[in-house]
Design a protein around this motif. Sequence first.
Motif, PDB file in Angstrom:
ATOM      1  N   GLU A   1      -2.238  -1.090  -3.601  1.00 52.96           N
ATOM      2  CA  GLU A   1      -3.322  -0.202  -3.224  1.00 52.96           C
ATOM      3  C   GLU A   1      -2.731   1.195  -3.055  1.00 52.96           C
ATOM      4  OE1 GLU A   1      -6.578  -0.180   0.333  1.00 52.96           O
ATOM      5  OE2 GLU A   1      -4.471  -0.198   0.940  1.00 52.96           O
ATOM      6  N   ILE A   2      -3.369   2.199  -3.651  1.00 51.22           N
ATOM      7  CA  ILE A   2      -2.946   3.587  -3.475  1.00 51.22           C
ATOM      8  C   ILE A   2      -3.970   4.299  -2.595  1.00 51.22           C
ATOM      9  CG2 ILE A   2      -2.606   5.815  -4.603  1.00 51.22           C
ATOM     10  CD1 ILE A   2      -1.367   4.395  -6.944  1.00 51.22           C
ATOM     11  N   LYS A   3      -3.466   4.894  -1.512  1.00 52.12           N
ATOM     12  CA  LYS A   3      -4.321   5.670  -0.618  1.00 52.12           C
ATOM     13  C   LYS A   3      -4.051   7.155  -0.849  1.00 52.12           C
ATOM     14  CE  LYS A   3      -4.389   2.153   3.031  1.00 52.12           C
ATOM     15  NZ  LYS A   3      -4.068   1.870   4.445  1.00 52.12           N
ATOM     16  N   LEU A   4      -5.095   7.906  -1.117  1.00 48.82           N
ATOM     17  CA  LEU A   4      -4.979   9.336  -1.351  1.00 48.82           C
ATOM     18  C   LEU A   4      -5.275  10.101  -0.068  1.00 48.82           C
ATOM     19  CD1 LEU A   4      -6.741   9.695  -4.823  1.00 48.82           C
ATOM     20  CD2 LEU A   4      -4.294   9.436  -4.347  1.00 48.82           C
ATOM     21  N   ASP A   5      -4.274  10.788   0.433  1.00 43.56           N
ATOM     22  CA  ASP A   5      -4.446  11.660   1.588  1.00 43.56           C
ATOM     23  C   ASP A   5      -4.696  13.059   1.035  1.00 43.56           C
ATOM     24  OD1 ASP A   5      -4.433  12.972   3.954  1.00 43.56           O
ATOM     25  OD2 ASP A   5      -2.368  12.490   4.511  1.00 43.56           O
TER      26      ASP A   5
ATOM     27  N   SER B   1       0.854  -1.189   0.000  1.00 41.38           N
ATOM     28  CA  SER B   1       0.000   0.000   0.000  1.00 41.38           C
ATOM     29  C   SER B   1       0.886   1.233   0.000  1.00 41.38           C
ATOM     30  CB  SER B   1      -0.909  -0.012   1.232  1.00 41.38           C
ATOM     31  OG  SER B   1      -1.707   1.145   1.281  1.00 41.38           O
ATOM     32  N   GLU B   2       0.564   2.203  -0.847  1.00 44.14           N
ATOM     33  CA  GLU B   2       1.310   3.463  -0.924  1.00 44.14           C
ATOM     34  C   GLU B   2       0.355   4.618  -0.644  1.00 44.14           C
ATOM     35  OE1 GLU B   2       4.467   4.204  -1.490  1.00 44.14           O
ATOM     36  OE2 GLU B   2       5.303   2.233  -2.001  1.00 44.14           O
ATOM     37  N   THR B   3       0.791   5.552   0.176  1.00 44.81           N
ATOM     38  CA  THR B   3      -0.017   6.727   0.488  1.00 44.81           C
ATOM     39  C   THR B   3       0.539   7.949  -0.240  1.00 44.81           C
ATOM     40  OG1 THR B   3      -0.595   5.855   2.670  1.00 44.81           O
ATOM     41  CG2 THR B   3      -0.867   8.222   2.326  1.00 44.81           C
TER      42      THR B   3
END
Length: 405
Positions: free
Chosen positions: A289-293, A254-256
Amino acid sequence: MSSVKFIHAADLHLDSPFSGLKDMPPSLLKEIRESPFKAFQKMINEAIFHQVDFIVLSGDLFDGENRSLRTQVRFRSEMEKLQQHQIPAFIIHGNHDHLSGSWVTVELPGNVQVFSGQTEVKLFQKSDGTSVHLYGFSYPRRHVTERMIETYIKAEGADYHIGLLHGNLEGNSEHSPYAPFSLKELCAKDFDYWALGHIHKHQVVSENPLVIYPGNIQGRNRKESGVKGCLLVELDGDTKRHSFIETSGVIWESETIKISADSNFDAMYKVCKDVLEKKRFDGRCYLLEIKLDIVGSVNYYGEILEELTRILQDEEQGESFVWLYRIKIIQPISVVSSREKITSFVAEISMLASEFEDIETALAPLYKQPGARRFLDSLEVEEQQELLDEAERWLLQAFESKGYL
């Protein structure tokens, strides 16, 4: 007395179904479903390369209690490779592949020793006379909640003592409390090494005595992220050495990414594509998975993220793939002002959603279905909250699109 060297692995979960990967090209899906077998083959090759004295497998070799003939035959082939190099295998079965399942038995070669449903001791002896006592039991049924650690009794007459135990260390509430034990109880047994299984994350519980969960050899879902593998262990008198060997061919990660709320589609596309390219340069295979902050208030990204995900998936190709399985927003949507304008009906629904806690009861009928439960893991607290947050988000977006907000 000389040293002994062995491989310790657990939770192979061969033939894991890898459900939930929608829209994936058949070639990539085949590669992913094959990954536990390839990880197992790598482990066997490492055992041969390092010329170990034996291997220990601490439970859940198979993903289901009714193991398929194809999976058993492939497992036997790897055991036969070990036999050609005179390497024994000591095996216990866990809660997934317990002994009460129904399957057609495939005979294993003579170098394989499987522990029965009651705790027993098996002897390994090197050509120079160095001896090892190995202790363990296989789950006679799926649910073993007794303190089986109490049945491990040290048998004198060996140079080294190794315990195989598939169970849950007390204090770990994230996993089912099968065959529970405490570190104090392990220490009291006066063994040289505890080869644990059941927890899918690599964890050195103690250095003295040496107590280790190797984790599983291949991640099967997003909860099992990062590099997976097995352990190479050497016992040399009072000296104990261990090293981690990577076996996973496909890595869940997972990358944020932090972006501004006013970022347009092209900006989001570029930043996501850059992440994929960096991963691809690594030369490994990833399920990402890409998490958008998102900095600022956001309330409209749902459909855009779905489209962006599909676009980036369409561009995926090559042997070292990076498959983007999801893009999600991690910053909660600010709905305070919206809730003030929601009708009493919507407000009540939102309140019920935020107060609802008994998810396990709601999902119980699904988990009781024989055809479904083998594909399902229990939901952790974080995942339960994610479901509630996502349901509330879609509810608010739906009413907004209808002009109710």
